[in-house]
Scaffold this motif. Structure first.
Motif, short mmCIF file in Angstrom:
data_model
loop_
_atom_site.label_atom_id
_atom_site.label_comp_id
_atom_site.label_asym_id
_atom_site.label_seq_id
_atom_site.Cartn_x
_atom_site.Cartn_y
_atom_site.Cartn_z
N VAL A 79 0.83 -1.21 0.00
CA VAL A 79 0.00 0.00 0.00
C VAL A 79 0.87 1.26 0.00
O VAL A 79 0.36 2.36 -0.19
CB VAL A 79 -0.95 0.02 1.23
CG1 VAL A 79 -1.95 -1.11 1.13
CG2 VAL A 79 -0.16 -0.08 2.54
N ASP A 80 2.17 1.09 0.20
CA ASP A 80 3.09 2.21 0.16
C ASP A 80 3.43 2.51 -1.31
O ASP A 80 3.99 1.65 -2.00
CB ASP A 80 4.37 1.85 0.93
CG ASP A 80 5.33 3.04 1.06
OD1 ASP A 80 5.30 3.92 0.17
OD2 ASP A 80 6.10 3.07 2.03
N PRO A 81 3.11 3.72 -1.81
CA PRO A 81 3.38 4.04 -3.23
C PRO A 81 4.84 3.88 -3.61
O PRO A 81 5.14 3.55 -4.76
CB PRO A 81 2.92 5.50 -3.35
CG PRO A 81 1.96 5.71 -2.23
CD PRO A 81 2.45 4.83 -1.12
N PHE A 82 5.75 4.13 -2.67
CA PHE A 82 7.18 4.01 -2.99
C PHE A 82 7.53 2.58 -3.38
O PHE A 82 8.17 2.35 -4.40
CB PHE A 82 8.02 4.46 -1.79
CG PHE A 82 9.51 4.27 -1.99
CD1 PHE A 82 10.24 5.19 -2.73
CD2 PHE A 82 10.16 3.17 -1.45
CE1 PHE A 82 11.61 5.00 -2.92
CE2 PHE A 82 11.52 2.98 -1.63
CZ PHE A 82 12.24 3.91 -2.38
N TRP A 83 7.12 1.61 -2.56
CA TRP A 83 7.45 0.22 -2.85
C TRP A 83 6.62 -0.32 -4.00
O TRP A 83 7.11 -1.14 -4.80
CB TRP A 83 7.24 -0.64 -1.59
CG TRP A 83 8.21 -0.30 -0.51
CD1 TRP A 83 7.95 0.30 0.68
CD2 TRP A 83 9.63 -0.51 -0.54
NE1 TRP A 83 9.11 0.47 1.40
CE2 TRP A 83 10.16 -0.02 0.68
CE3 TRP A 83 10.51 -1.08 -1.48
CZ2 TRP A 83 11.51 -0.07 0.97
CZ3 TRP A 83 11.86 -1.13 -1.17
CH2 TRP A 83 12.35 -0.63 0.04
N GLN A 84 5.37 0.14 -4.13
CA GLN A 84 4.54 -0.32 -5.24
C GLN A 84 5.11 0.10 -6.59
O GLN A 84 4.89 -0.56 -7.60
CB GLN A 84 3.12 0.24 -5.07
CG GLN A 84 2.11 -0.25 -6.09
CD GLN A 84 1.81 -1.74 -6.01
OE1 GLN A 84 2.15 -2.39 -5.03
NE2 GLN A 84 1.21 -2.29 -7.05
N ALA A 85 5.88 1.21 -6.61
CA ALA A 85 6.49 1.67 -7.85
C ALA A 85 7.50 0.67 -8.41
O ALA A 85 7.78 0.67 -9.61
CB ALA A 85 7.17 3.02 -7.63
N PHE A 86 8.04 -0.20 -7.57
CA PHE A 86 9.02 -1.19 -8.02
C PHE A 86 8.36 -2.46 -8.56
O PHE A 86 9.06 -3.34 -9.07
CB PHE A 86 9.96 -1.57 -6.87
CG PHE A 86 10.88 -0.46 -6.45
CD1 PHE A 86 12.09 -0.25 -7.11
CD2 PHE A 86 10.54 0.39 -5.42
CE1 PHE A 86 12.94 0.78 -6.73
CE2 PHE A 86 11.38 1.43 -5.03
CZ PHE A 86 12.58 1.63 -5.69
N VAL A 87 7.06 -2.56 -8.45
CA VAL A 87 6.35 -3.76 -8.91
C VAL A 87 6.21 -3.70 -10.43
O VAL A 87 5.76 -2.70 -10.98
CB VAL A 87 4.96 -3.86 -8.25
CG1 VAL A 87 4.21 -5.08 -8.76
CG2 VAL A 87 5.10 -3.91 -6.73
N PRO A 88 6.58 -4.77 -11.16
CA PRO A 88 6.47 -4.75 -12.63
C PRO A 88 5.07 -5.10 -13.09
O PRO A 88 4.24 -5.60 -12.31
CB PRO A 88 7.46 -5.83 -13.04
CG PRO A 88 7.40 -6.83 -11.93
CD PRO A 88 7.22 -6.01 -10.67
N ARG A 89 4.84 -4.87 -14.38
CA ARG A 89 3.58 -5.28 -15.00
C ARG A 89 3.78 -6.62 -15.71
O ARG A 89 4.69 -6.74 -16.54
CB ARG A 89 3.11 -4.23 -16.00
CG ARG A 89 2.57 -2.97 -15.36
CD ARG A 89 2.07 -1.98 -16.39
NE ARG A 89 3.17 -1.35 -17.13
CZ ARG A 89 2.99 -0.52 -18.15
NH1 ARG A 89 1.76 -0.27 -18.59
NH2 ARG A 89 4.02 0.02 -18.76
#
Length: 204
Positions: A79-89
Motif C-alpha cells: 500500500v506504500d506508493p514508494f514500494w509499489q512503484a518497483f512492482v512490474p507489469r
C-alpha cells in the motif's frame, strides 16, 4: 360558542401544532451520501503494436518483424506508493518474422520508470523487460544450420528488452526498442537474436 365552531377551532390548533414538528423533521433528514460510479476493474494496463528489424549482424539479417504486446495491471504488493512503484507489469507478447525466419512468443515482466518527472512532467520514460520466449528457430549444431538461420541452441530462451518512450497524450505513447534472446550459455550453441525497432502503445 356552537359545537361545530369549537370543533373547527380545535382542529386548527392541532394543525398549527403539527406544522413546526413536520418542519423540524424535514430539517433533520440529511441528504444521501454521494457514491461514485462503480468502474469495472480492468486487468489490462496497456496494449502495444510495433515492428523491428531482425538481428542485423546475423544470418537472419534483412528480415523484419511485426510485434504485439499486452501489459497487465500491476498486482498490489504494497500500500506504500514508494514500494509499489518497483512492482512490474506482467507482460505477454509475440513477434512474427515476415522472412520466414525465427518467430517467437514471450512472457515476463516489465518495469517502467519516468525520467526527470519534475522537469519533463512524466513525458519520457525508460523500460526494462525480463522473461522467457518460445520460438520456432533452429536449435541444432552450427554446422548443419539451414541457410539464413541463427543457431539458438535451446528452446525456450531467456528474453531481455529495453525501451525509451515518450507519452504523446494521456493514452498514447511511442517507444524505441531493443530486445535480445539467448540461452545464457546453457546450450552448446548460443548465437541468439538481437532486434531493433519501435512500438506504439495505448494505455487504458
Amino acid at each position: 360558542m356552537p359545537a361545530h365552531s369549537l370543533r373547527l377551532a380545535a382542529t386548527a390548533v392541532a394543525l398549527a401544532a403539527t406544522v413546526p414538528v413536520q418542519a423540524a423533521d424535514l430539517r433533520s433528514v440529511s441528504p444521501a451520501a454521494y457514491v461514485s460510479p462503480v468502474k469495472p476493474l480492468s486487468i489490462v494496463s496497456e496494449v502495444r503494436i510495433g515492428g523491428s528489424v531482425q538481428d542485423p549482424g546475423s544470418a537472419e539479417h534483412n528480415t523484419s518483424n511485426i510485434n504485439g504486446e499486452i501489459l497487465f495491471a500491476k498486482p498490489l504488493v504494497s500500500v506504500d506508493p514508494f514500494w509499489q512503484a518497483f512492482v512490474p507489469r506482467p507482460t505477454v507478447g509475440g513477434s512474427y518474422n515476415f522472412g520466414g525466419r525465427t518467430s517467437y512468443a514471450y512472457i515476463g515482466a516489465t518495469w517502467s520508470v519516468d525520467l526527470f518527472p519534475q522537469t519533463l512532467n512524466n513525458i519520457v520514460f525508460l523500460e526494462g523487460f525480463f522473461g522467457a520466449g518460445a520460438h520456432n528457430g533452429y536449435t541444432g549444431p552450427k554446422a548443419t544450420a539451414p541457410d539464413g538461420f541463427n543457431t539458438l541452441g535451446c528452446n525456450p530462451l531467456f528474453r531481455e528488452a529495453a525501451a525509451l518512450g515518450f507519452r504523446l497524450t494521456e493514452h498514447w505513447s511511442i517507444m524505441a526498442t531493443v530486445e535480445h534472446m539467448s540461452n545464457a550459455g546453457l546450450c552448446a550453441n548460443n548465437r541468439g537474436l538481437t532486434n531493433f525497432g519501435g512500438k506504439l502503445g495505448y494505455t487504458f
